[in-house]
Design a protein around this motif. Sequence first.
Motif, PDB file in Angstrom:
ATOM      1  N   GLY A  14      52.963  47.689  31.075  1.00 23.10           N
ATOM      2  CA  GLY A  14      54.268  47.151  31.437  1.00 23.10           C
ATOM      3  C   GLY A  14      55.272  47.376  30.323  1.00 23.10           C
ATOM      4  N   LYS A  44      57.967  49.032  40.402  1.00 21.15           N
ATOM      5  CA  LYS A  44      57.134  50.030  39.717  1.00 21.15           C
ATOM      6  C   LYS A  44      56.486  50.977  40.733  1.00 21.15           C
ATOM      7  CE  LYS A  44      53.839  49.649  35.878  1.00 21.15           C
ATOM      8  NZ  LYS A  44      52.845  48.691  35.319  1.00 21.15           N
ATOM      9  N   GLU A  45      56.015  50.398  41.799  1.00 18.68           N
ATOM     10  CA  GLU A  45      55.351  51.173  42.844  1.00 18.68           C
ATOM     11  C   GLU A  45      56.348  52.143  43.510  1.00 18.68           C
ATOM     12  OE1 GLU A  45      52.163  51.133  43.513  1.00 18.68           O
ATOM     13  OE2 GLU A  45      52.453  52.658  45.099  1.00 18.68           O
ATOM     14  N   ARG A  82      53.107  44.556  33.532  1.00 21.37           N
ATOM     15  CA  ARG A  82      51.804  45.216  33.510  1.00 21.37           C
ATOM     16  C   ARG A  82      51.145  45.029  34.862  1.00 21.37           C
ATOM     17  NH1 ARG A  82      47.230  47.205  32.477  1.00 21.37           N
ATOM     18  NH2 ARG A  82      47.127  48.375  30.549  1.00 21.37           N
ATOM     19  N   THR A  83      50.619  46.121  35.398  1.00 18.91           N
ATOM     20  CA  THR A  83      49.795  46.027  36.611  1.00 18.91           C
ATOM     21  C   THR A  83      48.479  46.695  36.219  1.00 18.91           C
ATOM     22  OG1 THR A  83      50.862  48.085  37.361  1.00 18.91           O
ATOM     23  CG2 THR A  83      51.744  46.006  38.222  1.00 18.91           C
ATOM     24  N   ASP A  84      48.050  47.686  36.954  1.00 21.67           N
ATOM     25  CA  ASP A  84      46.892  48.445  36.449  1.00 21.67           C
ATOM     26  C   ASP A  84      47.356  49.492  35.436  1.00 21.67           C
ATOM     27  OD1 ASP A  84      48.253  49.789  38.407  1.00 21.67           O
ATOM     28  OD2 ASP A  84      46.490  50.803  39.232  1.00 21.67           O
ATOM     29  N   THR A  85      48.667  49.580  35.246  1.00 21.67           N
ATOM     30  CA  THR A  85      49.228  50.433  34.188  1.00 21.67           C
ATOM     31  C   THR A  85      50.058  49.549  33.264  1.00 21.67           C
ATOM     32  OG1 THR A  85      51.063  50.905  35.693  1.00 21.67           O
ATOM     33  CG2 THR A  85      49.318  52.583  35.547  1.00 21.67           C
ATOM     34  N   ALA A 123      56.317  44.459  40.214  1.00 15.56           N
ATOM     35  CA  ALA A 123      55.297  45.433  40.627  1.00 15.56           C
ATOM     36  C   ALA A 123      55.800  46.312  41.775  1.00 15.56           C
ATOM     37  CB  ALA A 123      54.022  44.705  41.036  1.00 15.56           C
ATOM     38  N   GLU A 124      56.611  45.726  42.647  1.00 17.45           N
ATOM     39  CA  GLU A 124      57.113  46.504  43.784  1.00 17.45           C
ATOM     40  C   GLU A 124      58.065  47.619  43.299  1.00 17.45           C
ATOM     41  OE1 GLU A 124      59.501  44.275  46.519  1.00 17.45           O
ATOM     42  OE2 GLU A 124      59.736  45.991  47.868  1.00 17.45           O
TER      43      GLU A 124
END
Lengths: 212, 567
Positions: free
Chosen positions: A72, B410-411, A67-70, B407-408
């Motif tokens: 996960g 995902k980005e 999960r980030t700002d969206t 996160a990387e």
Amino acid sequence: MSDHDLMNRREVIQRVAMLMGGAISAPAVLAVLNGCSPKPGAGWQPLFLSKEEGAMVEAVAELIMPRTDTPGAREVGVPAFIDVILKDAYPSDEQARFISGLKDFDAEAQRVHGKPFLELPQAQRVSYLQRVHDEAAAAEKVEADKDVPAGERKRPFVLMMKELTLLGFFTSQAGATQVLQYVAVPGGFQACIPIAEAGNGKQWATEASLRF
Amino acid sequence: MANDVSAAKDHSYDAIVIGTGITGGWAAKELTERGLKTLVLDRGRDVKHGDYPTATKDIWEFPYGGRATDEDLKRQAVAARSGYAITQASKHWFVDDTEHPYTEIQRFDWIRGYHVGGRSIMWGRQSYRWSQMDFEANAKDGVAVDWPVRYAEIAPWYDHVENFIGVSGRAENLPQLPDGKFLPPMDLNCVETHLQQTMTDKFKRKLTIGRVAHLTAPLAHSPQRGTCQYRNLCIRGCPYGAYFSSNSSTLPAAEATGNMTLRPNSIVSELIYDDKTQRATGVRVIDAETNEQLEFNAKVIFVCASTFASAHIMLNSVSKRFPNGFGNDSGELGCNIMDHHLDVGAGALVEGYTDQYYTGRRPNGFYIPRYRNLAGEKRSYIRGFGYQGGAGRLGWTRLMLDKSLGAELKEKAATPGPWYIRMGGFGEILPNHANRVTLDRTRKDKWGLPLLAFDAQLRDNELKMRKDMANDAAEMLAAAGFRDVKTYDRETGIGLGIHEMGTARMGKDPKTSVLNKWNQVHACPNVYVTDGSFMVSSACQNPSLTYMAFTVRAVDHAVGELKRGNV
């Protein structure tokens, strides 16, 4: 939503689409379809994996796609997705490789860090996963360069997890529409435009039913 | 459905059409529009236009991310060889291979859809004309037998078909690929245009947008069909009717006449021949659901079951007059299997254009018409090949072996990847008597019918051609400045092009061919075979448009002959 409702709604869309020929607008179809998204359950009961294996799959999937700002992996239902795809879409030898690979992955964590994977602090989980991943990816790169098809590469646990997490996540509604962008019925084609004008500029979501 | 009760009662019609795919649909339309009471048979289930169960599903509505299950892959193992057919979105259009077995003396990929509309639902929609060069090729090279027709005879029928189905494309004025009646072309993207420029400047070769049977503008005569919505989900069936299929186009036209009786679940086991009249009197049918055996009669029969299914029916139609199969005086029935050989070409990464992207999913790519062995060139093989290809930006699947996680990852996945371009060849396969299908009477299907046995292989000419197909692609991509150019040449089976043809070829001489120039069985003039069976050579263009044109021409001939009392 029951299957019956879904069927009726789909029939309505199809009839309307046919009646109107190409004239039906994309937003109109989207508005109806968006009502039908499957709701990933918060709690899930594994059908193929044991409870302990399920917990491991959930933890690793969330590390791969957190999960980030969206949302996960956990939130969109990737752990249950992996459980079911292993059960129904993988032959028994690949299932066995996944399970034994999962156990090896845990045993290696114990050997290196003195604790089972799920008892490691977050930072150690991340660094351990990254190391195991990088080694496996480097090994597979050799096969990829030789054009061995993706489906024949006998992936170890960590890469099976990565493949299935990517697949489950980006074919989920949240993955396709919040992380990527998705338009069900584009209605037209612009072959080359500045990226900022291509919707919100993010990667378009498409089907990915083939091995990668 | 129009049902003529009195006709149905005594099972007699003016015409019978076997099959509802690309050619059966056309035969049904043309016969009924000319006033013939026509029985249209299909061995599979009925599919009405719009009856496409997955057509409007979103990505996330499919289980398993859309992938086939282990069970699917076992039951549909042959269709799965295609690499694309067996997914949760499309598997219902392909047969259960365990229920419809055949014998492979050599590997043969027979990819089938048993339902009304046949493979017109899943076809690739690429629509190209044959040229005069293609019709002259056999005579010029001394290969097989000469085509009994030339381009000028077929051209008006191409016009007729294109005007009705709608073909989007660009006129290029090439002798080896005649222009047609085109709807507005789809656009090439910037990377494809870049390659096009290189090919013009450095190779004097043409790259054009694919010619596809999609409506890029409305058709006045078919208001029920809408224009392309650029979903690129065609294989599921199009709820807009934007690409041509029997279901969206020809069968509704036939139904509108009131002259069609459509009977699904009807397996034709054989044609019935009458020694006295020296004509076929009708067909024997097994009801696929009840196993009931039926007979239907007609003055004229159109065999459009698809090349090998038609060969099966004819080989199984044994009589005193035709001990070796219907109309098989020449011994050529079942022989000369052709297809296009593919799975060979090249791909490359493209630097630059990273500020460019697209909207919509174009259900089409570029086409490079044949350029080899033209204008006096002589390679180590005869005939040639064309390419189909496309460029696009790579998606998240490119990240499988990327180092990023979390996160990387995902980005990166949310960012369009580099452009990638690929082209694959479609090569001509020469007719060869030894490439053949026969009946395997030692094995039976669940209706008691003998199985087909395939024995065909790529031969020297095709294998030599494949070297050019890989190397030329790489050479052109490299010349365009693309990087990491990689050729591929995968082991492939005949059949995988799904352009099967040739097993009842036409020709001038009944001693060496099964059909005459009108698609009539030489030895039985009230039977016309108009699917891919009639083809005498394969050229390298996608063949459906040619099958359609010959079908319409054959119907026109048949109706004339009926009026003249000749059949």
